[in-house]
Design a protein around this motif. Structure first.
Motif, PDB file in Angstrom:
ATOM      1  N   VAL A 162      23.110  39.731  41.342  1.00  0.00           N
ATOM      2  CA  VAL A 162      24.521  40.140  41.373  1.00  0.00           C
ATOM      3  C   VAL A 162      25.413  38.909  41.473  1.00  0.00           C
ATOM      4  O   VAL A 162      25.165  38.029  42.303  1.00  0.00           O
ATOM      5  CB  VAL A 162      24.802  41.071  42.572  1.00  0.00           C
ATOM      6  N   VAL A 163      26.426  38.841  40.626  1.00  0.00           N
ATOM      7  CA  VAL A 163      27.412  37.757  40.685  1.00  0.00           C
ATOM      8  C   VAL A 163      28.805  38.379  40.666  1.00  0.00           C
ATOM      9  O   VAL A 163      29.108  39.215  39.808  1.00  0.00           O
ATOM     10  CB  VAL A 163      27.258  36.784  39.498  1.00  0.00           C
ATOM     11  N   ILE A 164      29.650  37.974  41.610  1.00  0.00           N
ATOM     12  CA  ILE A 164      31.032  38.468  41.685  1.00  0.00           C
ATOM     13  C   ILE A 164      31.980  37.280  41.559  1.00  0.00           C
ATOM     14  O   ILE A 164      31.862  36.302  42.304  1.00  0.00           O
ATOM     15  CB  ILE A 164      31.283  39.219  43.005  1.00  0.00           C
ATOM     16  N   ARG A 165      32.919  37.379  40.612  1.00  0.00           N
ATOM     17  CA  ARG A 165      33.870  36.297  40.370  1.00  0.00           C
ATOM     18  C   ARG A 165      35.306  36.822  40.371  1.00  0.00           C
ATOM     19  O   ARG A 165      35.555  37.970  40.016  1.00  0.00           O
ATOM     20  CB  ARG A 165      33.585  35.613  39.027  1.00  0.00           C
ATOM     21  N   ASP A 166      36.217  35.933  40.735  1.00  0.00           N
ATOM     22  CA  ASP A 166      37.643  36.208  40.606  1.00  0.00           C
ATOM     23  C   ASP A 166      37.973  36.241  39.113  1.00  0.00           C
ATOM     24  O   ASP A 166      37.745  35.258  38.397  1.00  0.00           O
ATOM     25  CB  ASP A 166      38.431  35.103  41.313  1.00  0.00           C
ATOM     26  N   ASN A 167      38.478  37.359  38.619  1.00  0.00           N
ATOM     27  CA  ASN A 167      38.747  37.487  37.190  1.00  0.00           C
ATOM     28  C   ASN A 167      39.780  36.479  36.700  1.00  0.00           C
ATOM     29  O   ASN A 167      39.684  35.979  35.570  1.00  0.00           O
ATOM     30  CB  ASN A 167      39.216  38.910  36.876  1.00  0.00           C
ATOM     31  N   ARG A 168      40.752  36.150  37.520  1.00  0.00           N
ATOM     32  CA  ARG A 168      41.837  35.261  37.097  1.00  0.00           C
ATOM     33  C   ARG A 168      41.405  33.810  37.032  1.00  0.00           C
ATOM     34  O   ARG A 168      41.721  33.101  36.070  1.00  0.00           O
ATOM     35  CB  ARG A 168      43.036  35.399  38.048  1.00  0.00           C
ATOM     36  N   THR A 169      40.642  33.367  38.030  1.00  0.00           N
ATOM     37  CA  THR A 169      40.291  31.943  38.119  1.00  0.00           C
ATOM     38  C   THR A 169      38.853  31.645  37.709  1.00  0.00           C
ATOM     39  O   THR A 169      38.516  30.492  37.440  1.00  0.00           O
ATOM     40  CB  THR A 169      40.491  31.439  39.551  1.00  0.00           C
ATOM     41  N   GLY A 170      38.006  32.666  37.712  1.00  0.00           N
ATOM     42  CA  GLY A 170      36.592  32.442  37.429  1.00  0.00           C
ATOM     43  C   GLY A 170      35.817  31.947  38.631  1.00  0.00           C
ATOM     44  O   GLY A 170      34.607  31.693  38.541  1.00  0.00           O
ATOM     45  N   ALA A 171      36.479  31.813  39.775  1.00  0.00           N
ATOM     46  CA  ALA A 171      35.825  31.298  40.977  1.00  0.00           C
ATOM     47  C   ALA A 171      34.741  32.265  41.460  1.00  0.00           C
ATOM     48  O   ALA A 171      34.929  33.475  41.467  1.00  0.00           O
ATOM     49  CB  ALA A 171      36.856  31.083  42.077  1.00  0.00           C
ATOM     50  N   ASP A 197      35.319  40.424  38.619  1.00  0.00           N
ATOM     51  CA  ASP A 197      34.281  40.763  37.650  1.00  0.00           C
ATOM     52  C   ASP A 197      32.956  40.842  38.393  1.00  0.00           C
ATOM     53  O   ASP A 197      32.602  39.918  39.141  1.00  0.00           O
ATOM     54  CB  ASP A 197      34.172  39.687  36.568  1.00  0.00           C
ATOM     55  N   ILE A 198      32.217  41.927  38.185  1.00  0.00           N
ATOM     56  CA  ILE A 198      30.892  42.089  38.783  1.00  0.00           C
ATOM     57  C   ILE A 198      29.872  42.123  37.657  1.00  0.00           C
ATOM     58  O   ILE A 198      29.972  42.954  36.753  1.00  0.00           O
ATOM     59  CB  ILE A 198      30.808  43.382  39.612  1.00  0.00           C
ATOM     60  N   GLU A 199      28.900  41.227  37.690  1.00  0.00           N
ATOM     61  CA  GLU A 199      27.852  41.183  36.672  1.00  0.00           C
ATOM     62  C   GLU A 199      26.484  41.285  37.336  1.00  0.00           C
ATOM     63  O   GLU A 199      26.231  40.649  38.358  1.00  0.00           O
ATOM     64  CB  GLU A 199      27.939  39.883  35.874  1.00  0.00           C
ATOM     65  N   VAL A 200      25.614  42.094  36.753  1.00  0.00           N
ATOM     66  CA  VAL A 200      24.269  42.247  37.289  1.00  0.00           C
ATOM     67  C   VAL A 200      23.249  42.040  36.171  1.00  0.00           C
ATOM     68  O   VAL A 200      23.518  42.320  34.999  1.00  0.00           O
ATOM     69  CB  VAL A 200      24.057  43.640  37.933  1.00  0.00           C
ATOM     70  N   VAL A 201      22.076  41.545  36.547  1.00  0.00           N
ATOM     71  CA  VAL A 201      20.939  41.412  35.637  1.00  0.00           C
ATOM     72  C   VAL A 201      19.719  41.939  36.373  1.00  0.00           C
ATOM     73  O   VAL A 201      19.437  41.521  37.501  1.00  0.00           O
ATOM     74  CB  VAL A 201      20.707  39.949  35.212  1.00  0.00           C
ATOM     75  N   ALA A 202      18.970  42.855  35.711  1.00  0.00           N
ATOM     76  CA  ALA A 202      17.834  43.458  36.411  1.00  0.00           C
ATOM     77  C   ALA A 202      16.813  43.990  35.407  1.00  0.00           C
ATOM     78  O   ALA A 202      17.155  44.398  34.304  1.00  0.00           O
ATOM     79  CB  ALA A 202      18.319  44.605  37.305  1.00  0.00           C
ATOM     80  N   GLY A 220      24.486  44.129  32.961  1.00  0.00           N
ATOM     81  CA  GLY A 220      25.565  45.101  33.046  1.00  0.00           C
ATOM     82  C   GLY A 220      26.744  44.497  33.793  1.00  0.00           C
ATOM     83  O   GLY A 220      26.583  43.531  34.545  1.00  0.00           O
ATOM     84  N   SER A 221      27.936  45.060  33.598  1.00  0.00           N
ATOM     85  CA  SER A 221      29.100  44.514  34.282  1.00  0.00           C
ATOM     86  C   SER A 221      30.168  45.579  34.473  1.00  0.00           C
ATOM     87  O   SER A 221      30.185  46.604  33.784  1.00  0.00           O
ATOM     88  CB  SER A 221      29.686  43.333  33.492  1.00  0.00           C
ATOM     89  N   THR A 222      31.051  45.313  35.416  1.00  0.00           N
ATOM     90  CA  THR A 222      32.223  46.158  35.639  1.00  0.00           C
ATOM     91  C   THR A 222      33.298  45.312  36.302  1.00  0.00           C
ATOM     92  O   THR A 222      33.078  44.127  36.617  1.00  0.00           O
ATOM     93  CB  THR A 222      31.878  47.386  36.498  1.00  0.00           C
ATOM     94  N   GLN A 223      34.463  45.897  36.505  1.00  0.00           N
ATOM     95  CA  GLN A 223      35.577  45.211  37.147  1.00  0.00           C
ATOM     96  C   GLN A 223      36.247  46.158  38.145  1.00  0.00           C
ATOM     97  O   GLN A 223      36.365  47.355  37.873  1.00  0.00           O
ATOM     98  CB  GLN A 223      36.610  44.757  36.105  1.00  0.00           C
ATOM     99  N   ILE A 224      36.682  45.610  39.270  1.00  0.00           N
ATOM    100  CA  ILE A 224      37.403  46.413  40.258  1.00  0.00           C
ATOM    101  C   ILE A 224      38.426  45.542  40.977  1.00  0.00           C
ATOM    102  O   ILE A 224      38.343  44.317  40.963  1.00  0.00           O
ATOM    103  CB  ILE A 224      36.451  47.027  41.317  1.00  0.00           C
ATOM    104  N   TRP A 225      39.398  46.215  41.604  1.00  0.00           N
ATOM    105  CA  TRP A 225      40.308  45.546  42.530  1.00  0.00           C
ATOM    106  C   TRP A 225      39.682  45.602  43.919  1.00  0.00           C
ATOM    107  O   TRP A 225      39.260  46.661  44.379  1.00  0.00           O
ATOM    108  CB  TRP A 225      41.654  46.239  42.563  1.00  0.00           C
ATOM    109  N   VAL A 226      39.645  44.471  44.580  1.00  0.00           N
ATOM    110  CA  VAL A 226      39.194  44.413  45.971  1.00  0.00           C
ATOM    111  C   VAL A 226      40.411  44.127  46.840  1.00  0.00           C
ATOM    112  O   VAL A 226      41.154  43.157  46.600  1.00  0.00           O
ATOM    113  CB  VAL A 226      38.115  43.337  46.175  1.00  0.00           C
ATOM    114  N   ILE A 227      40.628  44.975  47.834  1.00  0.00           N
ATOM    115  CA  ILE A 227      41.787  44.867  48.719  1.00  0.00           C
ATOM    116  C   ILE A 227      41.339  44.247  50.040  1.00  0.00           C
ATOM    117  O   ILE A 227      40.337  44.678  50.618  1.00  0.00           O
ATOM    118  CB  ILE A 227      42.407  46.258  48.992  1.00  0.00           C
ATOM    119  N   PRO A 228      42.031  43.235  50.538  1.00  0.00           N
ATOM    120  CA  PRO A 228      41.633  42.603  51.797  1.00  0.00           C
ATOM    121  C   PRO A 228      41.437  43.628  52.916  1.00  0.00           C
ATOM    122  O   PRO A 228      42.303  44.468  53.167  1.00  0.00           O
ATOM    123  CB  PRO A 228      42.794  41.657  52.115  1.00  0.00           C
ATOM    124  N   GLY A 229      40.279  43.559  53.559  1.00  0.00           N
ATOM    125  CA  GLY A 229      39.984  44.427  54.685  1.00  0.00           C
ATOM    126  C   GLY A 229      39.556  45.835  54.330  1.00  0.00           C
ATOM    127  O   GLY A 229      39.185  46.613  55.219  1.00  0.00           O
TER     128      GLY A 229
END
Length: 254
Positions: free
Chosen positions: A45-54, A103-108, A119-128
């Motif tokens: 599983v890899v999770i990145r900031d969609n805007r910055t790629g971080a 961005d959430i990307e998985v390989v399995a 596979g991949s998907t995208q979501i908004w993560v809200i602080p807390g």
């Protein structure tokens, strides 16, 4: 003046914002099967900031494949959970100070790279605002298919070939490692398994492999009459769920 004070207060609040640890649960499920966990090597599983790629988080799903009855043999109702605290997943701890589109990307499965699906998907993560329970479930189609006999680039003496027939044997499982057997939850009769044989690049034919006594095993025979370089491609197709898997290798008759 009042508007100025409100604006100043907002800016002061934003300037003092601090990163908030936020949990996001990611699970990876095989199509028409169960969750991909420790027993089959897990899902990356890899999770990145969609805007910055971080990179925000990365890891491997661990745990069990889940309860067969809950996942596959129960009529679902709204908000009904199909996981428990032992079901495979990865809990990411993300430090963010503002709503972040990720961005959430998985390989399995990780340990079966020849059969691994991305596979991949995208979501908004809200602080807390933790995403727990079933979390985010990504479903991956596919099958794990391994040719067991012949082996890769095996050099076979023509003297050992009986009746111009070479046995071919393969292992087939669901992407989560769930077993395939006659009359089982994953019924062998639902799978079409065939071997495509070529010699020196020219097609010889397509041959059906039958379910063996052992779980996951299919077998058959290939007509091999002459010396030379051969390639066999074996495919499996589960028409009820549109899952597929392929393996191929070359061997030599001399």
């Amino acid at each position: 003046m009042k508007q100025f004070l409100l604006l100043w207060g907002l800016l002061y609040f934003l300037s003092g914002a601090h990163a908030t640890p936020t949990k996001v649960t990611i699970r990876v499920k095989a199509k028409d099967a169960k969750f991909i966990g420790t027993a089959i090597g897990g899902a990356a599983v890899v999770i990145r900031d969609n805007r910055t790629g971080a990179l925000l988080a990365s890891g491997i799903t661990t745990g069990t494949s889940g309860d067969t009855k809950s996942i596959l043999q129960t009529s679902y109702q709204r908000y009904q959970s199909i996981t428990d605290d032992k079901t495979a997943g990865f809990v990411a701890n993300i430090d963010i100070d503002a709503p972040t589109f990720v961005d959430i990307e998985v390989v399995a499965p990780v340990s079966r790279r020849g059969s691994a699906i991305k596979g991949s998907t995208q979501i908004w993560v809200i602080p807390g605002k933790d995403i727990l329970g079933d979390g985010i479930i990504l479903e991956l189609p596919g099958l794990i298919l391994d040719i067991l006999n012949p082996t890769t680039h095996q050099i076979i003496s023509s003297d050992s070939i009986k009746n111009n027939s070479l046995p071919v044997r393969i292992s087939l499982t669901m992407l989560c490692g769930c077993p395939i057997s006659k009359g089982g939850v994953w019924n062998a009769n639902d799978f079409e398994v065939k071997a495509v044989l070529k010699k020196e690049g020219s097609p010889i034919g397509t041959f059906t492999l039958q379910k063996a006594v052992q779980t996951n095993i299919f077998e058959g025979n290939l007509p091999v009459k002459e010396k030379g370089n051969y390639q066999v491609v074996v495919y499996a197709f589960q028409s009820r769920s549109n899952n597929s898997g392929v393996d191929l290798l070359n061997f030599v008759i001399q």
